[in-house]
Design a protein around this motif. Structure first.
Motif, PDB file in Angstrom:
ATOM      1  N   LEU A 283      23.413  59.463 -48.449  1.00 14.83           N
ATOM      2  CA  LEU A 283      23.992  58.949 -47.201  1.00 14.83           C
ATOM      3  C   LEU A 283      23.275  57.689 -46.732  1.00 14.83           C
ATOM      4  O   LEU A 283      23.902  56.804 -46.130  1.00 14.83           O
ATOM      5  CB  LEU A 283      23.942  60.031 -46.121  1.00 14.83           C
ATOM      6  N   ASN A 284      21.977  57.581 -46.987  1.00 18.32           N
ATOM      7  CA  ASN A 284      21.269  56.329 -46.674  1.00 18.32           C
ATOM      8  C   ASN A 284      21.862  55.171 -47.467  1.00 18.32           C
ATOM      9  O   ASN A 284      22.038  54.061 -46.945  1.00 18.32           O
ATOM     10  CB  ASN A 284      19.781  56.472 -46.991  1.00 18.32           C
ATOM     11  N   MET A 285      22.162  55.418 -48.722  1.00 14.14           N
ATOM     12  CA  MET A 285      22.774  54.369 -49.550  1.00 14.14           C
ATOM     13  C   MET A 285      24.160  54.009 -49.032  1.00 14.14           C
ATOM     14  O   MET A 285      24.537  52.824 -49.013  1.00 14.14           O
ATOM     15  CB  MET A 285      22.858  54.833 -51.000  1.00 14.14           C
ATOM     16  N   ILE A 286      24.916  55.007 -48.608  1.00 14.63           N
ATOM     17  CA  ILE A 286      26.251  54.745 -48.067  1.00 14.63           C
ATOM     18  C   ILE A 286      26.152  53.879 -46.806  1.00 14.63           C
ATOM     19  O   ILE A 286      26.979  52.976 -46.586  1.00 14.63           O
ATOM     20  CB  ILE A 286      26.988  56.064 -47.786  1.00 14.63           C
ATOM     21  N   ASP A 292      24.923  47.257 -43.885  1.00 15.29           N
ATOM     22  CA  ASP A 292      23.638  46.555 -43.936  1.00 15.29           C
ATOM     23  C   ASP A 292      23.845  45.118 -44.408  1.00 15.29           C
ATOM     24  O   ASP A 292      23.981  44.844 -45.599  1.00 15.29           O
ATOM     25  CB  ASP A 292      22.664  47.283 -44.866  1.00 15.29           C
ATOM     26  N   GLY A 293      23.865  44.201 -43.459  1.00 14.00           N
ATOM     27  CA  GLY A 293      23.988  42.793 -43.804  1.00 14.00           C
ATOM     28  C   GLY A 293      25.413  42.268 -43.705  1.00 14.00           C
ATOM     29  O   GLY A 293      26.381  43.023 -43.638  1.00 14.00           O
ATOM     30  N   ASN A 294      25.527  40.955 -43.714  1.00 21.19           N
ATOM     31  CA  ASN A 294      26.824  40.304 -43.516  1.00 21.19           C
ATOM     32  C   ASN A 294      27.807  40.540 -44.658  1.00 21.19           C
ATOM     33  O   ASN A 294      29.017  40.394 -44.477  1.00 21.19           O
ATOM     34  CB  ASN A 294      26.630  38.794 -43.331  1.00 21.19           C
ATOM     35  N   SER A 295      27.301  40.908 -45.836  1.00 19.30           N
ATOM     36  CA  SER A 295      28.198  41.146 -46.971  1.00 19.30           C
ATOM     37  C   SER A 295      28.603  42.615 -47.092  1.00 19.30           C
ATOM     38  O   SER A 295      29.361  42.962 -47.995  1.00 19.30           O
ATOM     39  CB  SER A 295      27.530  40.691 -48.278  1.00 19.30           C
ATOM     40  N   SER A 296      28.095  43.465 -46.208  1.00 24.99           N
ATOM     41  CA  SER A 296      28.448  44.882 -46.261  1.00 24.99           C
ATOM     42  C   SER A 296      29.926  45.068 -45.922  1.00 24.99           C
ATOM     43  O   SER A 296      30.543  44.229 -45.273  1.00 24.99           O
ATOM     44  CB  SER A 296      27.577  45.688 -45.296  1.00 24.99           C
ATOM     45  N   LYS A 297      30.496  46.185 -46.365  1.00 22.94           N
ATOM     46  CA  LYS A 297      31.946  46.368 -46.316  1.00 22.94           C
ATOM     47  C   LYS A 297      32.510  46.327 -44.895  1.00 22.94           C
ATOM     48  O   LYS A 297      33.491  45.621 -44.618  1.00 22.94           O
ATOM     49  CB  LYS A 297      32.335  47.674 -47.008  1.00 22.94           C
ATOM     50  N   VAL A 312      29.328  46.339 -35.619  1.00 24.55           N
ATOM     51  CA  VAL A 312      29.605  47.586 -36.324  1.00 24.55           C
ATOM     52  C   VAL A 312      28.337  48.018 -37.041  1.00 24.55           C
ATOM     53  O   VAL A 312      27.592  47.191 -37.567  1.00 24.55           O
ATOM     54  CB  VAL A 312      30.782  47.444 -37.320  1.00 24.55           C
ATOM     55  N   GLY A 313      28.071  49.309 -37.049  1.00 22.84           N
ATOM     56  CA  GLY A 313      26.884  49.815 -37.730  1.00 22.84           C
ATOM     57  C   GLY A 313      27.087  51.248 -38.178  1.00 22.84           C
ATOM     58  O   GLY A 313      27.661  52.053 -37.442  1.00 22.84           O
ATOM     59  N   ALA A 314      26.643  51.565 -39.370  1.00 24.12           N
ATOM     60  CA  ALA A 314      26.672  52.931 -39.889  1.00 24.12           C
ATOM     61  C   ALA A 314      25.230  53.402 -40.066  1.00 24.12           C
ATOM     62  O   ALA A 314      24.422  52.708 -40.700  1.00 24.12           O
ATOM     63  CB  ALA A 314      27.418  52.988 -41.219  1.00 24.12           C
ATOM     64  N   PHE A 315      24.904  54.551 -39.511  1.00 23.37           N
ATOM     65  CA  PHE A 315      23.527  55.025 -39.482  1.00 23.37           C
ATOM     66  C   PHE A 315      23.453  56.479 -39.932  1.00 23.37           C
ATOM     67  O   PHE A 315      24.208  57.321 -39.448  1.00 23.37           O
ATOM     68  CB  PHE A 315      22.945  54.918 -38.066  1.00 23.37           C
ATOM     69  N   ASN A 316      22.533  56.755 -40.817  1.00 21.26           N
ATOM     70  CA  ASN A 316      22.250  58.138 -41.193  1.00 21.26           C
ATOM     71  C   ASN A 316      21.044  58.591 -40.388  1.00 21.26           C
ATOM     72  O   ASN A 316      19.905  58.256 -40.720  1.00 21.26           O
ATOM     73  CB  ASN A 316      21.965  58.241 -42.693  1.00 21.26           C
ATOM     74  N   GLN A 365      20.639  49.925 -55.224  1.00 23.46           N
ATOM     75  CA  GLN A 365      19.402  50.321 -55.887  1.00 23.46           C
ATOM     76  C   GLN A 365      18.280  49.324 -55.590  1.00 23.46           C
ATOM     77  O   GLN A 365      17.134  49.712 -55.343  1.00 23.46           O
ATOM     78  CB  GLN A 365      19.630  50.426 -57.400  1.00 23.46           C
ATOM     79  N   ASN A 366      18.615  48.038 -55.579  1.00 24.26           N
ATOM     80  CA  ASN A 366      17.608  47.018 -55.275  1.00 24.26           C
ATOM     81  C   ASN A 366      17.095  47.154 -53.847  1.00 24.26           C
ATOM     82  O   ASN A 366      15.889  47.011 -53.581  1.00 24.26           O
ATOM     83  CB  ASN A 366      18.197  45.624 -55.492  1.00 24.26           C
ATOM     84  N   LYS A 367      17.987  47.440 -52.902  1.00 28.89           N
ATOM     85  CA  LYS A 367      17.578  47.630 -51.509  1.00 28.89           C
ATOM     86  C   LYS A 367      16.665  48.844 -51.374  1.00 28.89           C
ATOM     87  O   LYS A 367      15.688  48.814 -50.623  1.00 28.89           O
ATOM     88  CB  LYS A 367      18.810  47.786 -50.618  1.00 28.89           C
ATOM     89  N   ALA A 368      16.984  49.902 -52.101  1.00 28.54           N
ATOM     90  CA  ALA A 368      16.148  51.102 -52.054  1.00 28.54           C
ATOM     91  C   ALA A 368      14.744  50.799 -52.578  1.00 28.54           C
ATOM     92  O   ALA A 368      13.740  51.243 -52.008  1.00 28.54           O
ATOM     93  CB  ALA A 368      16.789  52.224 -52.861  1.00 28.54           C
ATOM     94  N   GLU A 369      14.658  50.032 -53.656  1.00 31.37           N
ATOM     95  CA  GLU A 369      13.359  49.644 -54.214  1.00 31.37           C
ATOM     96  C   GLU A 369      12.557  48.824 -53.205  1.00 31.37           C
ATOM     97  O   GLU A 369      11.365  49.072 -52.983  1.00 31.37           O
ATOM     98  CB  GLU A 369      13.568  48.826 -55.495  1.00 31.37           C
TER      99      GLU A 369
END
Length: 440
Positions: A283-286, A292-297, A312-316, A365-369
C-alpha cells in the motif's frame, strides 16, 4: 571509454549505498525487562539517547481518551531530581536538543547530545521513568497546554479535524475511532489518582526499549545503563484485547463541517491491515504510484491535465492493529466532489484490474530504495528506526532487512492488494464541508 567510466562509477556508487545501509547494533535485556539496543558510530561526536514506550492513544478506557498524549507533555514537568520547568534548560545548556511524540501505538522521547554528555542523557531518561512528579499542579498546567495545542492544531486549523472525522466513521469499536489527542472533557474529568495509575501501568521498563546510538564506548555505556536503569522496578505485564472491527461491506457516506474552511474536500478511506503485514508495504508503493510527485497518476490527471483539483494526496496511515488508506482531494473551481471521487475510482479500478507498467514499477522500487537509505542517514534516524522495529514490529533486524520486503513486492502484488482492500464497497466517502453549508 566514457561509458565504461560511467558504468564503473555506477557500480562504485551502488557499493557505497549498500555499505551505508548496513547498521550494526547489539541488543540485550536488563533484569527488569528493559530492552536495550546499542549502535556505535564514531564518525561524529554526537549521541542520541531515546526511550520508546509501548503506549499510545489507543491505550485508554472509555471516557479517558488522550492519556498517552497528555503524558508526552506531563513527563517534561520535572522529577524528584530535576526541578519543575528545568528539563529543556538543562538539555540546551549542555549543547543538546530533545523532543517527544505520540502516536496511537507508542510514545517516543529522545535527546541528542555531544557524546561527552551521554551520561546526562541516560540519567534524564532514567529520571523520567523512575522519579517523575505527577502532581495536581503539573496536571493542571499541562491540561491547559494540551487544550491550546488542540485549539491551534485541530479546532482552529483549516481541515484540522478531517482525520478525526474519518476515524469516527471508519471504526466503531476499536479505540482508533477516537483522536490521539483525546477529548478535552475526558482529561478534565480524570482524577490525579487515575493519572498516577496510568503511569504505573504503562511507563515501566518491561514496556519500553532504550536505544543509545552514536559516538559511544560499548562497555562504558552498558555500565551506565545498568547503574541508571537497573534499579527501576519491573511493572505488571500488560495485556491488550481490543475489540475487533466488522468488515466494511458497503460504502459508508458521511459529512463533516469545518468553520475554518471555504473550499470543501473529499476524503475516501479504506480500512487496511496492520503495518506488520507485507500488504501494508504494498500500500505504501500504491501511494507513491498515485500521488507522490507531479508525474504520479492522480496528480497528473486531476491537477495537471484535467484541472479539476487544487490538491490530491493518497496516504497509507500505518498503525499496529488496523491501517487507514486515505485519498484526499480539494476541488478546483466548479468541480464537484462527486466528479473527483469518480475520477479517483477510475484510477483505483485500473490498479484492481490491470498490472502497472514495468517502467512505473521500477520507479516505485527506486523510490523505496531511496527512502530506505534516507531513513538511516542520521544517528537520530537510526535510533528511531531501531526502537520502532523492535517495539512495534518485533524485529530489530528490519533496519537492514526491510528493503528486502520492498524488493520482493511484484506487480502482481500491487494488483492483488488493490483488489483486496481498495474496493468501492469497502470504503468511507466523507464530504468535508464549510460550516456555512450546514445551514443551507
Amino acid at each position: 571509454m566514457i561509458n565504461k567510466l560511467r558504468l564503473l562509477f555506477c557500480f562504485f556508487f551502488i557499493g557505497l549505498v549498500g555499505f551505508a545501509q548496513e547498521v550494526e547494533f547489539s541488543e540485550y535485556d536488563l533484569d527488569n525487562g528493559l530492552h536495550v539496543i546499542l549502535h556505535k558510530d564514531n564518525s561524529a561526536p554526537v549521541v542520541t539517547t531515546s526511550v520508546m514506550y509501548h503506549v499510545g492513544g489507543k491505550d485508554r478506557e472509555d471516557g479517558r481518551t488522550g492519556m498517552a498524549h497528555f503524558f508526552e507533555h506531563l513527563l517534561f514537568e520535572g522529577t524528584e531530581n530535576i526541578p519543575n520547568g528545568k528539563w529543556f534548560e538543562i538539555v540546551a545548556s549542555n549543547g543538546g536538543s530533545n523532543n517527544a511524540n505520540t502516536s496511537q501505538d507508542r510514545t517516543y522521547y529522545y535527546e541528542v547530545f555531544p557524546s561527552n554528555n551521554l551520561e546526562l542523557g541516560l540519567w534524564m531518561e532514567s529520571e523520567r521513568m523512575m522519579h517523575p512528579i505527577i502532581g495536581q499542579k503539573g496536571v493542571d498546567t499541562q491540561n491547559e497546554v494540551v487544550k491550546e495545542e488542540r485549539r491551534l492544531r485541530y479546532d482552529n486549523s483549516p481541515y484540522g479535524n478531517l482525520l478525526q472525522s474519518m476515524q469516527d466513521n471508519m471504526f466503531v469499536k476499536h479505540p482508533y475511532k477516537d483522536p490521539n489527542v483525546g477529548y478535552m472533557e475526558d482529561l478534565d474529568a480524570a482524577t490525579l489518582d487515575e493519572f498516577k495509575a496510568y503511569f504505573d501501568k504503562y511507563y515501566v521498563p518491561n514496556n519500553a526499549v532504550l536505544v543509545v546510538a552514536g559516538d559511544i564506548k560499548i562497555d562504558e555505556t552498558k555500565k551506565m545503563i545498568k547503574d541508571y536503569f537497573g534499579p527501576i522496578e519491573k511493572g505488571e505485564e500488560i495485556t491488550r484485547d481490543y475489540p475487533k472491527e466488522e468488515p466494511i461491506t458497503e460504502q459508508i457516506n458521511a459529512k463533516a463541517y469545518d468553520t475554518n474552511i471555504q473550499i470543501p474536500a473529499s476524503v475516501i478511506g479504506y480500512r487496511t491491515p496492520s503495518f506488520t503485514k507485507k500488504d501494508s508495504y504494498v500500500l505504501n508503493m500504491i501511494s507513491d504510484y498515485l500521488s507522490d510527485g507531479n508525474s504520479s497518476k492522480l496528480y497528473k490527471k486531476l491537477v495537471d491535465e484535467q484541472k479539476q483539483a487544487l490538491q490530491v494526496g493518497a496516504f497509507n496511515l500505518e498503525q499496529e492493529d488496523y491501517g487507514m488508506y486515505l485519498i484526499f482531494t480539494i476541488p478546483l473551481g466548479e468541480t464537484s466532489l462527486e466528479t473527483l471521487n469518480t475520477e479517483i475510482e477510475k484510477e483505483i479500478a485500473k490498479l484492481r484490474n490491470e498490472m502497472i507498467s514495468e517502467n512505473d514499477f521500477q520507479k516505485l522500487q527506486n523510490k523505496a530504495e531511496n527512502s530506505f537509505v534516507n531513513s538511516n542517514s542520521s544517528v537520530a534516524g537510526i535510533a528511531n528506526s531501531l526502537a520502532r522495529n523492535y517495539l512495534l514490529y518485533g524485529n530489530t533486524d528490519l533496519i537492514n532487512d526491510e528493503i528486502e520486503i520492498y524488493r520482493a513486492i511484484t506487480r502482481e502484488d500491487i494488483k492483488r492488494v488493490a483488489g483486496e482492500y481498495l474496493k468501492p464497497s469497502q470504503r468511507v466517502v466523507l464530504e468535508y464541508l464549510p460550516a456555512s453549508d450546514q445551514a443551507e
